[in-house]
Each structure stands twice: as structure tokens, then as C-alpha cells.
Design an enzyme around this catalytic site. Structure first.
Site, short mmCIF file in Angstrom:
data_model
loop_
_atom_site.label_atom_id
_atom_site.label_comp_id
_atom_site.label_asym_id
_atom_site.label_seq_id
_atom_site.Cartn_x
_atom_site.Cartn_y
_atom_site.Cartn_z
N HIS A 82 0.84 -1.21 0.00
CA HIS A 82 0.00 0.00 0.00
C HIS A 82 0.87 1.26 0.00
O HIS A 82 1.80 1.36 0.80
CB HIS A 82 -0.91 -0.01 1.24
CG HIS A 82 -1.77 1.20 1.37
ND1 HIS A 82 -1.96 1.87 2.57
CD2 HIS A 82 -2.48 1.89 0.44
CE1 HIS A 82 -2.76 2.90 2.37
NE2 HIS A 82 -3.09 2.94 1.10
CA CA Z 1 0.52 -0.36 -4.29
#
Ligand code: CA
Ligand code: V1P
Ligand code: ZN
Length: 393
Positions: free
Chosen positions: A184
Site C-alpha cells: 500500500h
Molecule cells: Ca501499491
């Protein structure tokens, strides 16, 4: 004769600093700056440098880094010394200052130089776009998306992407940030959390308890208050192990297509972390060089100023393949380069197979089970589509 020529009608600039490559995080650390050497060597062996403007980037200055980072943090980063004895996993110091010195973000010789060189390449690339001297800028030494204003995280100390996007924002009203690293892009998301001038989109493996950094759920879309301009401007695409090229391309094109239409960015910043490839030492996906590259191809089709960053990627031979292929896409010679690796590429044996496009069988031996159902991917697309109803350019 490689047949590789400059792209017609537009310019690509390539930004790197060989000084980055001689740094080491430690013997057992997965981040190997040497992967940049291997990538460049493949890119140059294909003859691609003749089709780009090549720059040895300078190190970013303290003032440039301070456009995002706190001076307390930068001052500390500039003075810490490497630890004489590397910390082992059992002997973690629980109160690390700025999260520096643990196993993820060790203190090594020349750390500050390494960080400022990574940011320098990204910033040079952004400036070339702003001055219209280039249409696509490439900074494979950047892409360190976890670094925060005053904290190191996940192998990232300085967030070169944020510094580069801040530069782009001086010229472009809206910037679209896309992150295809398997992790992320939390640092970039957080930096632009409260603005509607940057939309951040991260595709990543999501498992809050078992996969770093644990953030990036589908319904984490920015500040919850409708009065905050950043509301709805964070898009998260949480995925499971084993996603394939076909599924990823479908989801990527559908989501990015809708976002560009609605948000109408003036420039695109694409983090090309190569740990989303099959066979990555830390990653969990089944992407091949073709599927990873298709994301670059898709972004390029908009003919918007585009900056490509590196990022993660822990199996150097696959990192080099992906970033070489993506460089060829940027200069539109992907149909001219041979799928067989150049005969004289240095460290040829490192690549194991002599193809740019190894099959899943060649990469993995045993394929990773795909835990992404088509139904789940459709639900993700629907959530994003509904979220975009609140977004206005
Ligand atoms: Ca990513
Ligand atoms: O899982 C963790 C932390 C350590 N625990 C307290 C939780 N860290 C991960 C960090 C991954 C960073 C990815 C960076 C990027 O997105 C951008 C450049 O790719 C981690 C892992 C892992 N398997 O997730 N650290 C390490 N492995 C590690 C292994 C050996 C030595 C040092 C770190
Ligand atoms: Zn990563």
C-alpha cells in the site's frame, strides 16, 4: 543494429545516479540497490539510451527535501551514524527515533546521500515535465512510497514521490498518483490526504494482520468529513494472493479509465514497484512482465505528462526485466526489442532464462494459488465507481 530510434513527436528523459547503487542495507536485507545496476545494464544493452535524454541526477538539497519532511527528521537523518553491529531480529531497540535503525530501516554508511540521490532523480524528472522538456520522465531509483513527514518506514526514508508531486503541483492543477507496488502506498496517500488536487490510487495485497503495512482497505477513501477537500480522493484496491495479468489489467484499466475521466488530471505519477511480479521475494502476486507493463502502456495512452518511479522489487532479475520492458514502452520500442535478452548483457547468467518474458512455470516452478474471485473484483470496481460520484474536476 538494434532498430531503436527516438520516439516521434515526444521526449523521454531517464534520470539516475550511479552513486545510489553502491549503497547496501545489509547482507540479509531484501532491498538491494544493485537491482538498479542490473536494470540499467539491460536497458543499455538493448540500446534504449539512444532513444532518450539521459541525465545523471544530482542529489536533492536539504531545502528540497524540507518541502515535505520535517527539519527535525532531516537533521537527524543527516547526522546518524551507521551502527557498528547490525541489530538482529531478537535484539530490536523498542524506542527507535523516527523509526530509524530497526531491521526495516537500518542505518548504513552514506544513508543521507542515498536518500537525497533517490529524491534528486525524481525531482529532476518532475522538473523536466514542468518545463515541457520531456513528456515522460523515468526515475527507477525513486518510488519510496512509505516514508512519512517525520518517520522512516518499510525501507523508505525520504518520500521522493511526494517531493516530486509537490513540484508538479506548481504547474498542474491536479495530479493523479497510481501505485502498482504490491504494498500500500501509505506515505503518499497520507501526504495528500487533505487535498483534492492529488488523487492517490494504490493496488496492493491487503491483509491487515499479516502483510505490511496493513493499511489500504477498500473503504479508506480519505477524510471522513465531507467538508475536507480530500474526502473521496484516496482510492484503495485491496487484493489477495495470486492475482493474474488478465484480472489485474481488467481492474486497472477499468478503474484508471473511470478516474481519468472524472478527475481529469494534468499529469500522472506512476509508481512501478516490481514486487507485484510473480516470484518476488516479498510479493504474493502472479503478475508477469507483460501485465505489469500493460499498466504503463495504459497510462501512456492519455498523452499526459507522465513520470515513472521505481519502488519495491526484491528478485533483481525480474525487476530488471520489468523496468527494461517499461522503458521500452515509454519510448515506444516495445515492438522492436527482441524478447530474447541481448547476447552481451552483463551478468547474463543472473537472468536464469534468456527471455524478457519468462512464463509463470519458468518463474515459479509451482504456481501460487489465485485467491481473487471475479465477483470480488467486480465489487471493488463497483465501490470505486460509486466513490467517484463524489469527485469533481
Ligand atoms: Ca501499491
Ligand atoms: O513486515 C514488516 C515489519 C517488520 N515488522 C515489525 C513488521 N516489514 C516488511 C517491510 C516491507 C517493505 C516494503 C517496501 C516497498 O513497499 C517499497 C520500497 O516495497 C518486511 C518484510 C516483509 N516480508 O514484508 N521487512 C522485511 N521483510 C525484512 C526482511 C529481512 C530483513 C529486513 C527486513
Ligand atoms: Zn513494495
Amino acid at each position: 543494429e538494434s532498430g531503436i530510434t527516438r520516439p516521434k513527436g515526444y521526449n523521454v528523459s531517464f534520470h539516475c545516479n550511479p552513486g545510489m547503487e553502491k549503497h547496501h542495507f545489509g547482507m540479509t536485507h531484501p532491498m538491494k540497490p544493485w537491482r538498479l545496476t542490473l536494470s540499467k545494464s539491460l536497458i543499455y544493452s538493448y540500446g534504449m539510451s539512444f532513444a532518450m535524454d539521459n541525465y545523471v541526477s544530482r542529489a536533492a538539497t536539504y531545502e528540497e527535501l524540507a518541502t515535505f519532511h520535517s527539519t527535525d527528521y532531516l537533521d537527524f537523518l543527516g547526522t546518524v551514524l551507521p551502527e557498528p553491529v547490525p541489530r538482529d531480529l531478537e535484539n530490536q531497540n523498542p524506542d527507535l527515533k523516527f523509526n530509524l535503525g530497526g531491521s526495516d530501516c537500518p542505518l548504513f554508511d552514506g544513508l543521507y546521500d542515498y536518500c537525497s540521490m533517490s529524491a534528486g532523480g525524481a525531482l529532476d524528472g518532475a522538473r523536466k515535465l514542468c518545463s515541457k522538456q520531456s513528456d515522460i520522465a523515468i526515475a527507477w531509483g525513486g518510488g519510496l512510497h512509505h516514508a512519512k513527514k517525520a518517520e522512516a518506514s518499510g525501507f523508505c526514508y525520504i518520500n521522493d514521490i511526494v517531493v516530486a508531486i509537490l513540484q508538479l503541483l506548481r504547474y498542474y492543477p491536479r495530479v493523479l498518483y497510481i501505485d502498482i507496488d504490491v504494498h500500500h502506498g501509505d506515505g503518499v496517500e497520507e501526504a495528500f490526504f487533505s487535498t483534492d488536487r492529488v488523487m492517490t490510487v494504490s493496488f496492493h495485497k491487503y491483509d491487515p494482520n499479516n502483510f505490511f503495512p496493513g493499511t489500504g482497505a477498500l473503504d479508506d477513501n480519505g477524510p471522513k468529513s465531507e467538508h475536507n477537500p480530500g474526502a473521496h480522493h484516496a482510492v484503495n484496491v485491496p487484493l489477495n494472493d495470486g492475482i493474474t495479468d488478465e484480472q489485474y489489467e481488467w481492474l486497472f484499466n477499468s478503474i484508471i479509465g473511470r478516474i481519468v475521466e472524472k478527475f481529469r488530471p494534468g499529469a500522472i505519477a506512476l509508481q512501478c514497484g516490481a514486487d507485484s511480479l510473480a516470484g518476488d521475494r516479498l510479493g504474493r502476486f502472479n503478475l508477469q512482465v507483460q501485465g505489469h507493463g500493460a499498466c504503463v502502456e495504459f497510462c501512456k495512452k492519455y498523452n499526459l505528462p507522465l513520470i515513472l518511479f521505481g519502488g519495491g522489487g526484491y528478485t533483481p532479475r525480474n525487476v530488471a526485466r520489468a523496468w527494461a520492458y517499461e522503458t521500452s514502452i515509454a519510448i515506444s520500442c516495445d515492438d522492436k526489442i527482441s524478447p530474447t535478452l541481448p547476447q552481451h548483457v552483463p551478468w547474463r547468467e543472473q537472468f536464469r532464462q534468456d527471455t524478457l518474458f519468462p512464463t509463470l512455470e519458468q518463474i515459479l516452478g509451482e504456481p501460487r494459488v489465485n485467491r481473487n474471485s471475479q465477483k470480488r473484483l467486480q465489487d471493488i470496481l463497483q465501490h470505486v465507481t460509486e466513490q467517484l460520484r463524489f469527485v469533481q474536476a
